[in-house]
Design an enzyme around this catalytic site. Structure first.
Site, mmCIF file in Angstrom:
data_model
loop_
_atom_site.group_PDB
_atom_site.id
_atom_site.type_symbol
_atom_site.label_atom_id
_atom_site.label_comp_id
_atom_site.label_asym_id
_atom_site.label_seq_id
_atom_site.Cartn_x
_atom_site.Cartn_y
_atom_site.Cartn_z
ATOM 1 N N HIS B 56 97.489 46.100 28.964
ATOM 2 C CA HIS B 56 96.481 45.074 29.029
ATOM 3 C C HIS B 56 96.635 44.198 27.483
ATOM 4 O O HIS B 56 96.681 44.614 26.647
ATOM 5 C CB HIS B 56 95.276 45.568 29.039
ATOM 6 C CG HIS B 56 94.670 46.047 30.608
ATOM 7 N ND1 HIS B 56 93.511 46.438 30.992
ATOM 8 C CD2 HIS B 56 95.733 46.382 31.496
ATOM 9 C CE1 HIS B 56 93.409 46.802 32.307
ATOM 10 N NE2 HIS B 56 94.542 46.709 32.537
ATOM 11 N N GLU B 58 94.495 43.171 25.618
ATOM 12 C CA GLU B 58 93.485 43.360 24.450
ATOM 13 C C GLU B 58 94.164 44.715 24.043
ATOM 14 O O GLU B 58 94.265 44.630 22.595
ATOM 15 C CB GLU B 58 92.233 44.084 25.165
ATOM 16 C CG GLU B 58 91.369 43.350 25.787
ATOM 17 C CD GLU B 58 91.591 43.343 27.165
ATOM 18 O OE1 GLU B 58 92.769 43.170 27.739
ATOM 19 O OE2 GLU B 58 90.502 43.295 27.881
ATOM 20 N N CYS B 86 87.923 45.880 30.207
ATOM 21 C CA CYS B 86 87.926 47.084 31.216
ATOM 22 C C CYS B 86 87.209 48.404 30.198
ATOM 23 O O CYS B 86 87.618 48.441 29.031
ATOM 24 C CB CYS B 86 89.079 47.491 31.788
ATOM 25 S SG CYS B 86 90.467 48.240 30.934
ATOM 26 N N CYS B 89 90.069 49.349 27.566
ATOM 27 C CA CYS B 89 90.121 48.519 26.429
ATOM 28 C C CYS B 89 88.860 48.245 25.709
ATOM 29 O O CYS B 89 88.894 48.263 24.311
ATOM 30 C CB CYS B 89 90.491 47.133 26.896
ATOM 31 S SG CYS B 89 92.158 47.094 27.751
#
Lengths: 154, 154
Positions: B56, B58, B86, B89
């Site tokens: 992801h 992040e 999410c 993260c």
């Protein structure tokens, strides 16, 4: 003389955890296995070595397995880890779509499966693996207690 | 003619999100900035490119920033991301000890800050960053809606 049986996933994870402790890492180890028992990924914590707080054993083992399979999803696989996964790793296990998460020691302080954020039960979780906790619990927990006991004495 | 001001973190994150969409990734972008506004890490989603569901935006931006700083902790830094992080993260942002998490669109389905597992409010969270949601919300959300709308039409 009969051949000794191959080590079980939790034994392999314990070996990874011991190797992590020897490197000065928090002793957690993880293994990803296919249904036939073959190992697709195995790792110990590398947070200190990589100076990366996201380098938990579970994430490293899951990534290895996905690379080995050349697939981002591992729907027939089991993640076995010596400690209850934290919320980050529990959510990662869900994203990798593993079938089952087996873990050793429970972690009331930082765990995110049976404690805290309880990731697999949260409405933001769209794939909840089967969970088996308490495998070789005493051994997995002792490894952590010994490590943190040593740290406190130093 | 006066020089135009440098792009803000959310503008940089939006640019990363658009670049991710152009690569066929879910359009989410993230930026890590120091207190003086300098960019320490920036990334878009690479889940498809890397076949890694943990890639992801992040996590990638946080790792970059930690490498840049040669430190696993970023206590004076801000993580700015186009979508509510999410649970994976959000927990990573806590582990990297960022000071602040700013995000664009709210994510009632998969978000783990204001929704679902509400990571920073869970007892398993030992560092809760300051949170500012709704930055350039309409633009960040439209990018995602356009992407998923296109997918549905294909």
């Amino acid at each position: 003389m009969p051949a000794s049986p191959p080590p079980s996933p939790i034994e392999l994870a314990l070996a990874e955890a011991r190797a992590a402790a020897a490197r000065g890492e928090v002793p957690v180890g993880a293994v990803v296995t296919a249904p036939d028992g073959s190992v697709l990924g195995q790792a110990g914590n590398r947070v200190e070595a990589d100076r990366d707080p996201s380098a938990h054993a579970e994430i490293l083992a899951l990534r290895q397995a996905a690379r080995r399979r050349d697939s981002p999803r591992l729907p027939d696989c089991t993640l076995t880890v010596t400690l209850e996964p934290c919320p980050m790793c529990a959510q990662a296990a869900s994203f990798f779509r593993v079938k089952r998460v087996c873990f050793g020691a429970y972690d009331p302080k930082g765990g995110g499966v049976e404690h805290g954020a309880r990731i697999f039960a949260a409405p933001s979780c769209h794939h909840a693996p089967e969970v088996i906790g308490g495998l070789r619990e005493a051994e997995c927990g002792a490894l952590l207690r010994d490590f943190f006991g040593l740290l406190r004495r130093n």
